[in-house]
Design an enzyme around this catalytic site. Sequence first.
Site, short mmCIF file in Angstrom:
data_model
loop_
_atom_site.label_atom_id
_atom_site.label_comp_id
_atom_site.label_asym_id
_atom_site.label_seq_id
_atom_site.Cartn_x
_atom_site.Cartn_y
_atom_site.Cartn_z
N LYS A 71 -8.77 -15.26 10.87
CA LYS A 71 -8.10 -14.45 10.55
C LYS A 71 -6.89 -14.59 10.87
O LYS A 71 -6.68 -14.78 12.36
CB LYS A 71 -8.43 -13.05 10.74
CG LYS A 71 -8.37 -12.34 9.94
CD LYS A 71 -8.58 -10.36 10.37
CE LYS A 71 -8.33 -9.73 9.40
NZ LYS A 71 -9.29 -8.42 10.18
N SER A 145 -10.08 -5.84 5.64
CA SER A 145 -8.72 -6.74 5.76
C SER A 145 -8.84 -7.78 5.77
O SER A 145 -8.11 -8.16 5.44
CB SER A 145 -7.54 -6.12 6.45
OG SER A 145 -8.68 -6.14 8.37
N SER A 169 -13.96 -3.76 8.53
CA SER A 169 -12.65 -5.31 7.80
C SER A 169 -13.41 -6.29 8.00
O SER A 169 -12.74 -7.47 6.72
CB SER A 169 -11.77 -5.14 8.65
OG SER A 169 -10.64 -4.01 8.57
#
Length: 287
Positions: A71, A145, A169
């Site tokens: 990420k 996310s 997330s």
Amino acid sequence: MKSALSETILRLDAGQVTPQELVETALETIDVHHAVEQRIDYSRVEALEADSRRANGVKKSALDGIPYGVKANIDIKGIVTTSGARNNQESATQDGWIISRLRELGAIPTLTTTMAEGALGAVTANAFTGSCSNPVNPQLNAGGSSGGSAAIVGSGALPFSIGSDTMGSVRIPAAYCEIVGYKPSRESIPNKGLIRLAGDFDSIGLLTTSVRDLVSILSPLLSSLQNVAYAPIDPSTLKIVGSHLSTQADVVGQDAVSHILSRLGASGQIAPHEFDAGAIRRAGLLI
């Protein structure tokens, strides 16, 4: 459920594929889901080194030569940590803890993955990288996310990826993309190198295609921190908390939950007393 990481390890050990081939395939991924932010070119060098170790019988671990996604809010040495935005233009000077530990095991960070800007969002609709679509159904979003990390694994481009989870997330996009998302207990995986959102709640998380794959990463990953031995998990013993709420959904929603329960092989559901998902979510947002 398919175990992408376990199958890749078997293919590597059998000589059916090489780290160089795995990394090159990942770098050449056609990003139809808007899941890729940056391609890490120096991963080719690391793949060559992994090839050499395996050829000489000195692999670092079962993960040696395995490419994975990261990420965009986690530091990778030499790569700009954008956190989904463009305010930072400086490359990281060192790896975050989890990247450093995975390097010790021979795993290769190959792609950074798209995310909601600043990790604020339950969907990954990013002004810079576009809206991350769901590999299960491209007409739907991949959640957030850590949407890019989930989509890159769900699409089969990489066998596992790293995300971050503050209020879901990792778990939300994993559920949307029909893969496994894990948020560990607080501070069990050091957050060093993670761009923080809410310090008391942030956790580095993992995304895989099976619980078996998750365990095969966790055991060596955490062995340097504590004497942890993860026994194989029998999926039939899993129980899902709160899935009874699907009875309030429409037919499509109920069918989707039933499908997920079947895929997980869960033996049942848990309905906590006076479980109010709305109140829990509102409390979390206030925090």
